[in-house]
Structures are given as structure tokens and as C-alpha cells.
Design an enzyme around this catalytic site. Structure first.
Site, PDB file in Angstrom:
ATOM      1  N   GLU A   1     -16.272   2.407   1.088  1.00  0.00           N
ATOM      2  CA  GLU A   1     -15.780   3.126   2.271  1.00  0.00           C
ATOM      3  C   GLU A   1     -16.693   4.277   2.684  1.00  0.00           C
ATOM      4  O   GLU A   1     -16.774   4.615   3.859  1.00  0.00           O
ATOM      5  CB  GLU A   1     -14.346   3.614   2.045  1.00  0.00           C
ATOM      6  CG  GLU A   1     -14.218   4.636   0.924  1.00  0.00           C
ATOM      7  CD  GLU A   1     -12.768   4.839   0.467  1.00  0.00           C
ATOM      8  OE1 GLU A   1     -12.055   3.837   0.304  1.00  0.00           O
ATOM      9  OE2 GLU A   1     -12.361   5.991   0.270  1.00  0.00           O
TER      10      GLU A   1
ATOM     11  N   HIS B   1       0.836  -1.209   0.000  1.00  0.00           N
ATOM     12  CA  HIS B   1       0.000   0.000   0.000  1.00  0.00           C
ATOM     13  C   HIS B   1       0.863   1.249   0.000  1.00  0.00           C
ATOM     14  O   HIS B   1       1.770   1.375   0.824  1.00  0.00           O
ATOM     15  CB  HIS B   1      -0.936   0.011   1.219  1.00  0.00           C
ATOM     16  CG  HIS B   1      -1.884   1.177   1.200  1.00  0.00           C
ATOM     17  ND1 HIS B   1      -1.963   2.104   2.196  1.00  0.00           N
ATOM     18  CD2 HIS B   1      -2.774   1.574   0.251  1.00  0.00           C
ATOM     19  CE1 HIS B   1      -2.875   3.022   1.877  1.00  0.00           C
ATOM     20  NE2 HIS B   1      -3.377   2.718   0.701  1.00  0.00           N
TER      21      HIS B   1
ATOM     22  N   GLU C   1     -10.207   2.863  -8.130  1.00  0.00           N
ATOM     23  CA  GLU C   1     -11.409   3.370  -7.484  1.00  0.00           C
ATOM     24  C   GLU C   1     -12.048   4.333  -8.493  1.00  0.00           C
ATOM     25  O   GLU C   1     -12.506   3.904  -9.536  1.00  0.00           O
ATOM     26  CB  GLU C   1     -11.014   4.046  -6.170  1.00  0.00           C
ATOM     27  CG  GLU C   1     -12.172   4.344  -5.253  1.00  0.00           C
ATOM     28  CD  GLU C   1     -11.723   5.136  -4.032  1.00  0.00           C
ATOM     29  OE1 GLU C   1     -12.221   4.866  -2.939  1.00  0.00           O
ATOM     30  OE2 GLU C   1     -10.888   6.040  -4.163  1.00  0.00           O
TER      31      GLU C   1
HETATM   32  C1  NOJ Z   1      -8.552   6.389   0.266  1.00  0.00           C
HETATM   33  C2  NOJ Z   1      -8.789   5.023  -0.262  1.00  0.00           C
HETATM   34  O1  NOJ Z   1      -9.896   5.023  -1.133  1.00  0.00           O
HETATM   35  C3  NOJ Z   1      -9.013   4.109   0.903  1.00  0.00           C
HETATM   36  O2  NOJ Z   1      -9.370   2.827   0.437  1.00  0.00           O
HETATM   37  C4  NOJ Z   1      -7.770   4.084   1.753  1.00  0.00           C
HETATM   38  O3  NOJ Z   1      -7.996   3.275   2.870  1.00  0.00           O
HETATM   39  C5  NOJ Z   1      -7.421   5.484   2.198  1.00  0.00           C
HETATM   40  N1  NOJ Z   1      -7.379   6.377   1.096  1.00  0.00           N
HETATM   41  C6  NOJ Z   1      -6.054   5.509   2.852  1.00  0.00           C
HETATM   42  O4  NOJ Z   1      -5.069   5.368   1.883  1.00  0.00           O
HETATM   43 CA    CA Z   2     -11.261   7.007  -1.895  1.00  0.00          CA
END
Ligand code: NOJ
Ligand code: CA
Length: 690
Positions: free
Chosen positions: A496, A401, A490
Site C-alpha cells: 500500500e 474487515h 502486516e
Molecule cells: C491499513 C491497512 O494496512 C490497509 O490495508 C487498510 O486498507 C487500511 N488500514 C484501512 O483499514
Molecule cells: Ca498498514
């Protein structure tokens, strides 16, 4: 013949071209249903129009550019050459919604030149497929013009009616708005400005982002987008609600007084219109990938489509934190080992670990984000090598990540170091993130400068055998064909938002619009599979607005070669419905859209590669729905062991979201199955070939 000529003349008149046009060039789709006419008006202005099945679909629309330090490229052209070409070919996707893609089109190339000084040249390319049209401009090599600085591209799309539109505002920074449904004449993008949950947003005028999807009064479906966005600015479409037309408005930069700078020769991305008599035809369309260059990476078998879990949802719920400081750090060696055990036991190939590296203590809310994140140094309680090693023992790959916090220069400086660390560890995919306003100030996520950054990341990643799943990405325009390490992204309101949005989260209709809009651009990392729908233990004011059965359906409906089982692993323990996530495929031989209507419902069936197993997913909006699934798509003579996961008879996204019925039976081609989908519900089926 006379009659035909008469109809033709009448059509020109109706479509608003009062002047006699000269130099008319016509091309048709291979099935002859679509016809494009490209021509110069009396003043030498390039224009085109489109008919479908004899009906005007796009009325006379003009083409051209405003350039810095020189006159606009708009009028005074003559045709100095033209060519017609065709292709009927098939290519293979290394991973995808289908294995073989048919690439069949007719092409017209027009070479234009100004009749008077400075006699600049401009070429127009049109490709007409059965599923739509792509056209682009080319600036050929020429005397006296070495470089262009584009102030704006003036590509028009003059609609033939006040269509129903599924749109999101033309935001230069982000594609995470909810979709709106309205008549074209009622689009009001500016009313969507300043959503409190967006870390970055800029909507300068009444415009829409692409793909934008429409339905005509005759029931034809259209979607406008772009293909092969390379070294250019992203295109938003400015809306003229009076004249019912769209016009390209490129994303700019406050750091330059032009939007795009290119040396000649060069070309623009393809401007695309997908066209279908059924809504599902838009999803099945291959126009966007076909308009990209073939695979440049060759064999990428080092990347394997997979399901994954993560140290992720827990941060969004507030159970743990990305940052080490504060005593709730999520990414610990111990926790990662626990998740690896779970993945290994449940047919899940990957583990995403967020918050493993230093810098998170200065994440959200910090203006000085340059130099903060480090992409090689773990926090003290996370032993990267040990976790990777343990994953290897158990057959689970770690997903790296990299949250850049929208400081791309900091990331750029570390790209080689970060990817070579991954390479040395045998990690083959990374999730990137670009939350916040871009530094340097004045750049936007979709401007040319950022388009080039995202591309550089992909190209550098490829050198180290790394595949990229970008969040807050540049929009998908089919680059995955050329660089198949562009696996997912995305670029929409993902799951989220349900964890923290102040507006109640994604409404039940959300994904039934996404499937016909954002999904036409390419794979989506939506992160489905939340079983604890209301998560009251963590957040009383947020929830997921679907049934549990719909969460399962999303593994089939929303395509991505990496699919997350997003919930906390404890929420899967003892859940019979989790079997579907264990079984469902992620890489497909073929896909069929069985039914659908944007904003209402959609059902997709996909055949897994190499097993002959089929999986079906269907979702509905806030309305309940009866449906009949016809198993015509199955192979003749085979018996399939079917497991059907459907909304319980008392299910309801709001009042009773987790009620689910699971039924096992044998199914064969030609049979039918009746289903009821609860409000906000759905169903999933696995059909395992015997
Ligand atoms: C935004 C991303 O869409 C999400 O999935 C991620 O957890 C956070 N940024 C932190 O990087
Ligand atoms: Ca996002």
C-alpha cells in the site's frame, strides 16, 4: 587436555570476563556447533555467552530486571538447582511453509536464589537448537513475592564484532519503517523519527525493532527476535554503538509507571537468536514456532489457505472511497458481485471487502474515534447477506474487515457480536486494522496492554471459527503454532505504501531485506500482484518499484497462507502473466531457500501440499543478476510441465517494468536453468507434476 584448558581460559579472558566466574553450566546444540555457557559472576550476577564452532558469537552478557517498589533482580544470586533436558520430536503444521517441523533441542534450567534477604527466586531456561538459541526468565511461585511490576528487563547481547546490520528503528507503535543497512556502530534510529506517512510512531531512543538481522565478518548470519510474546510488553533492542551491544528495552505505557505487571508464577517471552552459516538458513529456521506451545485449537480445517482479491487497492489509488458519503463508495453490492464473478472464474477463493460498515466518514484525522466504527451495520448500498450468499453460490468466501482505528476498547465491546455475525454467515476470516495512535492515550501498539488486546481478539475469534489477518498488528512471535487462527499479518511496509508514500514508495531492495528480517517472525500479508506498475491513470507521482515478473515471484518468496491478487481486476484481463497467480499454491508441503543474500536477492522453491507441484520465485534488488536454478529438489523420475515467467531482455524496474517473457518447457530433476533478472526484477516458475 592441557591445551584445551588453556584455550578455554584464554577464551574467558578475551571475552571480557575478568572475574573468575563460578557455577558454570554449559549446553550445546544437538549438532554440537553452538555452545552456551551460563554462569554467575563473583557478585552473583547471572550471565551467559555463546560460541559457534569454537568462535565467540555473544560475549559475556548480563541478565536481570529492575522492579518497582523493590531492589533490582541483578546480583547476589546462587544456583540452588539445575536440570538438563532434551527433545527430538516432530509436529505437524495445519497450514504453513512446510508440513512437518522438527523440534530438536537441548535444554538447561537453572534455579537461582538471592543469598540474602529478600531471597527472591528466579529461574533461567535455555534451549539450544541447531538453528539458534532461545532463553527466558521464569518467576517461580515463592514466599513473599506474589506480583512483579517490571520497570525494565535488562537482557544483554554483547556482539563479538561490528557486524553488518539490517534494521528498522525501535518504534513502540509501528513496524512500517523501511529497513536500513549499516554497520552496527552506525545505527542511528533517532534519525528515522517522524516519517510523514506514518499514522503513529514513537522512537524514544537509539534502538531497533526485531527481528534484526546481522552478518559477521566471518559470514555467519544472526537474527535477534522473541518468541511467544504473551501477557508481556514487546521488546525493542537498545543499541550501544560504542560497546557493540544490544539491551532489551521493553515498550512502556504512559498510563503506568511500570512496563509489565504479572502475578507469579510467570515467565517472559523467549529471547531468540537464529544462527546460520547461510542467509537462507535463517528463512528455513523453525526456532520461533518451535519456542511456542503446541496447537490449542485442534482441528481448524474451517480455515482454508487461499488467494483473494479485494475492494481495496482502488481506495488506496483514490478510485473509490471507504466512506459511503461523497459519491465514490467502493463497497457496493453490485461491485462485490462483479468481483465474486471474477474470483470464481480465476481460481481465487476469497474476496476482501473494505469500507462496508458504518463509521468510515470519521476515520482518518478524527481524534474522537471511540464508538465510531460499528462492526455489524453495513452502509445502505451494501447488502452483506446477499453478497455472502452470492459468494457461496460461486464458491468464493467473503473476508470480513474490521478497522478499529486504534480504538481497541470500542472493538472489544463488540467482539462477540461481530464474530457471531460472521459465524452465522459462515465467514471464516477477518482482516483487522489499528491505524492511528492508540486510544486510550498513552498506550502503544506494542505495550503489554495492547499485546493482551490482540490476544483476546485471537482467542475470541477462535471461539467463532474465525481466523485473523491483522494490520498494524502486534509483531509476529510464532503464536500461530498455538493459535493457528493467527493466519497472517502486516507489520511491515506493505504494498500500500507504493500507492501513496511521499518518499517514492518501497525501493527495489525492500523485499530482499524483508525476506531475511520481518519474514523470520511469521507470515506476511504483503498484498503482491500489482500489474499496472505505474498506475498513471490514478496517481502520477506514485508507482511500484519492481518489474512485473518480481510481482509474480512474491507469491512464492513472501510466505502467507492468504495471498492477495491486489490489483484492480481490469488490470488482469487479457494478461498471460495472470496465469501464474491462478496456478500458484498457498499451502506448502516443504520449502527450500535456493540462494540469497539480505538486501540483494533471494530465491525460494515450495512444494504445494497434496499436488506435488512446485513453485519457484526469485527476486533481486536494483541490480541485475544472472542465476542458475538447479532442479535437484524435484522428485526423481517425474516430468514437470514448467512455465517460466521472467523479465524480458529489455526489462528494468524503472524504465520498462512490464516487459516479461513466458516460456513453457518440460523439466526433470537434475536439470539446470539459466536466468537473467532485470534491475528490480525477478522470476516465477510453476512446475506442475505430470
Ligand atoms: C491499513 C491497512 O494496512 C490497509 O490495508 C487498510 O486498507 C487500511 N488500514 C484501512 O483499514
Ligand atoms: Ca498498514
Amino acid at each position: 587436555m592441557k591445551n584445551l584448558l588453556y584455550i578455554f581460559a584464554l577464551w574467558i579472558l578475551i571475552s571480557g570476563c575478568q572475574q573468575n566466574s563460578t557455577n558454570m553450566f554449559t549446553i550445546q546444540s544437538p549438532d554440537t556447533l553452538l555452545e552456551v555457557q551460563v554462569f554467575l559472576t563473583n557478585s552473583g550476577q547471572p550471565a551467559y555467552r555463546i560460541q559457534f564452532n569454537g568462535q565467540a558469537l555473544i560475549d559475556t552478557s548480563f541478565l536481570g530486571f529492575d522492579l518497582k517498589d523493590q531492589p533490582s533482580l541483578a546480583k547476589g544470586f546462587e544456583v540452588i538447582g539445575s536440570g538438563n533436558y532434551e527433545l527430538d520430536d516432530t509436529w505437524e503444521m495445519p497450514w504453513g511453509e512446510k508440513r512437518f517441523v522438527e523440534n530438536n533441542y537441548n535444554e538447561l534450567i537453572l534455579n537461582l536464589q538471592e543469598t540474602e534477604s529478600p531471597k527472591r527466586k528466579l529461574d533461567l531456561h535455555f534451549k539450544v537448537y541447531n538453528d539458534g538459541i532461545g532463553f527466558r526468565y521464569e518467576f517461580p511461585e515463592q514466599e513473599g513475592l506474589k506480583e512483579v511490576m517490571i520497570l525494565n528487563e535488562n537482557t544483554q547481547f554483547k556482539l563479538a564484532g561490528d557486524h553488518k546490520v539490517w534494521w528498522q528503528p525501535g518504534d513502540w507503535d509501528i513496524y512500517e519503517h523501511l529497513y536500513n543497512t549499516s554497520k552496527f556502530s552506525e545505527i542511528d534510529a533517532l534519525s528515522k523519527a517522524n516519517h510523514p506517512d506514518l499514522a503513529q510512531t514513537y522512537i524514544p531512543e537509539n534502538a531497533v525493532n526485531t527481528p534484526v538481522t546481522m552478518k559477521t565478518a566471518d559470514g555467519l548470519y544472526l537474527s535477534f527476535h522473541e518468541a511467544n510474546l504473551t501477557n508481556y510488553a514487546g521488546m525493542t533492542l537498545k543499541v550501544d554503538t560504542i560497546n557493540l551491544s544490544l539491551q532489551s528495552n521493553l515498550v512502556g505505557s504512559e498510563r503506568t509507571d511500570y512496563k509489565v505487571k504479572r502475578s507469579l508464577p510467570c515467565n517472559t517471552p523467549w529471547r531468540t537468536i537464529q544462527i546460520s552459516e547461510t542467509a537462507g538458513g535463517l528463512i528455513e529456521s523453525d526456532l520461533i514456532v518451535n519456542l511456542n506451545e503446541p496447537n490449542k485449537l485442534g482441528d481448524i480445517s474451517w480455515f482454508k489457505p487461499m488467494k483473494y482479491i479485494g475492494i481495496w487497492w482502488e481506495m488506496h489509488l483514490g478510485k473509490s472511497t471507504w466512506a459511503y458519503q461523497g459519491g465514490k463508495h467502493g463497497a457496493t453490492t453490485e461491485h462485490a458481485r462483479e468481483l465474486i464473478d471474477f474470483a470464481a472464474a480465476n481460481n481465487i477463493g476469497g474476496l476482501l471487502v473494505e469500507g462496508w460498515n458504518t463509521g468510515w466518514e470519521h476515520w482518518i484525522g478524527f481524534e474522537e474515534r471511540e464508538g465510531v466504527f460499528d462492526f455489524v451495520t453495513p452502509y445502505p448500498d451494501y447488502n452483506l447477506e446477499e453478497v455472502v450468499e452470492y459468494g457461496k453460490e460461486k464458491g468464493v468466501e467473503i473476508i470480513m474487515h474490521h478497522e478499529t482505528s486504534a480504538a481497541p476498547r470500542t472493538y472489544d465491546e463488540q467482539l462477540d457480536t461481530a464474530f457471531s455475525l460472521m459465524h452465522s454467515l459462515g465467514i471464516h476470516s477477518v482482516k483487522t486494522g489499528y491505524v492511528g495512535k492508540i486510544i486510550p492515550k498513552g498506550e502503544y501498539h506494542h505495550g503489554q496492554w495492547m499485546v493482551n488486546h490482540y490476544r483476546k481478539v485471537l482467542e475470541t475469534a477462535a471461539k467463532y471459527q474465525v481466523a485473523v489477518n491483522a494490520h498494524e498488528p502486534i509483531k509476529a512471535t510464532g503464536i500461530r503454532r498455538t493459535l493457528p487462527n493467527a493466519i497472517s499479518r502486516e507489520g511491515l511496509r506493505g504494498q500500500e505504501f507504493n500507492a501513496w508514500a511521499s518518499d517514492g514508495g518501497n525501493p527495489p531492495e525492500h523485499l530482499s531485506i524483508v525476506a531475511f528480517t520481518r519474514m523470520l517472525a511469521g507470515p506476511i500479508d504483503f498484498t503482491p500482484g500489482i500489474f499496472d506498475i505505474k498506475f498513471d491513470n490514478w496517481k502520477k507521482n506514485n508507482r511500484v518499484n519492481t518489474t512485473l515478473a518480481q510481482q509474480l515471484a512474491l507469491y512464492v518468496v513472501i510466505y502467507s497462507p492468504v495471498q492477495m491478487a491486489a490489483d484492480l481486476i481490469e488490470n488482469y484481463e487479457g494478461q498471460p502473466a495472470f496465469q501464474f497467480i491462478q496456478d500458484v499454491g498457498v499451502d506448502w508441503e516443504q520449502s527450500r531457500v535456493l540462494n540469497g543474500e539480505p538486501g540483494d536477492f533471494v530465491t525460494i522453491a515450495r512444494e504445494e501440499r497434496n499436488t506435488g507441484n512446485w513453485f519457484v520465485g526469485g527476486i533481486t534488488d536494483e541490480n541485475e543478476r544472472d542465476m542458475v536454478i538447479n532442479f535437484d529438489f524435484l522428485e526423481e523420475g517425474k516430468v514437470y510441465e514448467a512455465t517460466i515467467y521472467r523479465d524480458g531482455t529489455d526489462a528494468d524496474w524503472d524504465k520498462n517494468p512490464t516487459s516479461i517473457d513466458i516460456e513453457k518447457l518440460k523439466i526433470q530433476k537434475g536439470e539446470e536453468y539459466k536466468l537473467w533478472l532485470a534491475p528490480g526484477g525477478g522470476f516465477a516458475m510453476s512446475l506442475l507434476a505430470q
